[in-house]
Enzyme design. Structure first.
Site: not given
Length: 536
Positions: A447, A428
């Site tokens: 992440c 992301h």
């Protein structure tokens, strides 16, 4: 004559052998008359291994190693065993000399039958080790969720029996070019060790352009030995040494400034034995992922802090990344999956662990804390902070969810890339751009944050739309959360390589940021893997 009864535990122990021989005696076309002592020995020796007994039963208990015509197969196996250490495997595990002695000593049909099965068993062990690795990844580190592509033992033995033995054995190791390059680098490093390594380490803490003296001479000599500097007699930190240091820094994932500071000197002084360990570990890791990676795939190397796109084996896109912090519950795991879609203008649905560990304590102290997050109940209704009492909740009984709506300051930035998985890991954007300038980029909750997420999106969309930037920006300007599916889903590999060799052939090393490769090396050493020095 009285009957003889075996104790129950002894009977259970011999039943497999009795059953195997019984099956052979009564399933062969001409029954017991054609049963040989060799075949009986094969049946007995293979009886406790379902794959081996199935293989030999299919052949009427004929051998594949034991006749004069099987000489090429035996020689090919012995040659493979002799070369096992070239692949970073434990040479003592595949005892070619011991097998030769057993072959010479096996004079009776019974001995030959037992040795026939032992050769097949050792062949299967070797095939498994060199194809898919010595270790079970998750047993070494619980954050490695690598599904090793194990091959069927029975199918492997069947195929081998029908193939050219030398060609079959040569085809067992990973065929990925990276494995071949690592193996070449391993053997080069072994020759280097035999010649004395890189010489003395460099003293001191920092050297820069214009410095001189014994420390600069030691640095010069080390750089020459490592192949980053042509032969020189200079005693001054000149332009040539400056250039060599920048090349070294680039090859080790360091900030490139041409100055040999403490971090750079620590890497320069790392001994070749440690680098060789990293290469052997990388070869083991290649065996764990020994399957096609995809014509197009995404390669996230955690230790390199990069995310790359490869098309037909060629790197076509690269961006810096931020990965999980070193805390045990925040590290980025290793696994492979398939990217299916991206979400433009995403909401951030806060993971339960972050809610209870980070935000609940703030809400207890001040119900108006973290105002950028929307608190919702089980039915999705927004909780009124002014009437809610958070003080009595604990991590175990907090009943609410939290979400951050799309915005410039959203924790996920303006786009996320999804390959749905049980670890809740994805790639992301991020509003925290400053972290991408750091040398070590381990700060996330697990992440992977991308420095250039828009360009990454354009590269992915270019395969399915004529103007990917225009399409992406149109969705972005709308300001609404929008899912965009990838027409051709892309494999994603989250890997951990402290040693790798790009197509240009210049080996690269990275720090063992989570200590995983150290644990893998220790496990390999327990299996008998050892460093060696080899004369050229």
């Amino acid at each position: 004559m009285s009957a003889v009864f075996l104790p129950q535990n002894r009977l259970r122990a011999v039943l497999p052998t009795i059953f195997a021989v019984f099956i052979f005696l009564f399933s062969a076309p001409q029954a017991q008359a054609q049963v040989t002592e060799f075949r009986q020995a094969v049946a007995e020796a293979a009886s406790n291994d379902p794959d081996l007994i199935s293989f030999y039963r299919e052949r009427g208990f004929d051998g594949i190693w034991s006749t004069r015509n099987d000489r090429n197969r035996r020689n090919a196996l012995l040659a493979a065993f002799n070369g096992a250490a070239d692949h970073g495997l434990p040479s003592a595990r595949y005892d070619a000399a011991g097998l030769i002695a057993q072959l010479e000593a096996a004079s009776s049909p019974q001995q030959q039958g037992r040795l026939e099965v032992e050769l097949s068993r050792q062949f299967l062990d070797y095939a498994r080790d060199i194809q898919t690795g010595l270790l079970t990844p998750s047993r070494v580190d619980s954050a490695i969720f690598r599904e090793v592509p194990m091959r069927s033992r029975l199918s492997t033995l069947r195929a081998f029996a029908q193939s050219n033995p030398a060609a079959f054995l040569r085809a067992l190791p990973p065929s990925a070019p990276e494995y071949t390059r690592l193996m070449s680098e391993k053997m080069r490093m072994e020759r280097l060790l035999a010649d004395g390594g890189w010489g003395p380490t460099v003293p001191g803490q920092k050297y820069e352009r214009g410095d001189s003296g014994a420390g600069v001479v030691a640095l010069r000599n080390r750089l020459i030995a490592m192949g980053y500097l042509e032969r020189s007699t200079t005693q001054v930190y000149d332009d040539a040494i400056f250039g060599a240091i920048t090349r070294f820094q680039d090859a080790h994932g360091l900030a490139i400034d041409g100055t040999a500071g403490p971090g750079t000197l620590a890497e320069i002084n790392t001994q070749p034995e440690e680098r060789l360990q990293s290469i052997i570990v990388a070869m083991e890791r290649e065996r764990w992922i020994n399957r096609p990676r995809g014509e197009r795939y995404i390669w996230v190397n955690i230790t390199d802090f990069t995310a790359k796109i490869f098309d037909n084996g060629v790197e076509t896109f690269s961006t810096r990344s931020v990965v999980g912090a070193r805390d045990r519950d925040r590290v980025t795991p290793e696994f492979s999956d398939v990217m299916e879609f991206m979400v433009i203008n995403p909401s951030w649905y806060v993971p339960r662990s972050i809610i209870t560990k980070e935000y609940l304590p703030q809400l207890r102290a001040n119900p108006n804390a973290v105002r950028n997050l929307v608190i919702t109940d089980r039915n999705g209704r927004v909780v009124d902070r002014n009437s809610a009492d958070f003080s009595g909740y604990t991590a175990a009984n907090f009943p609410y969810s939290m979400r951050e709506p799309p915005s410039q300051g959203n924790a996920l930035g303006l786009v996320k890339f999804m390959f749905p998985n049980r670890h809740n890991i994805y790639l992301h954007d991020t509003p925290s751009k400053s972290l991408f300038g750091r040398e070590v980029r381990a700060y996330s909750h697990g992440c992977v944050r991308l420095a250039d997420p828009f360009d990454f999106a354009y590269a992915l969309l270019a395969k399915q739309v004529g103007n990917p930037e225009e399409v992406f920006q149109a969705h972005l300007r709308a300001g609404r959360e929008r899912r965009v599916d990838l027409e051709a889903p892309v494999p994603v590999h989250l890997v951990y390589r402290t040693a790798f060799v790009p197509a240009d052939g210049r080996v690269q090393f990275r720090r063992d940021v989570y200590g995983r490769d150290g644990r893998i090396w220790n496990a390999l050493a327990r299996e008998g893997v050892a460093l060696r020095a080899v004369r050229g």
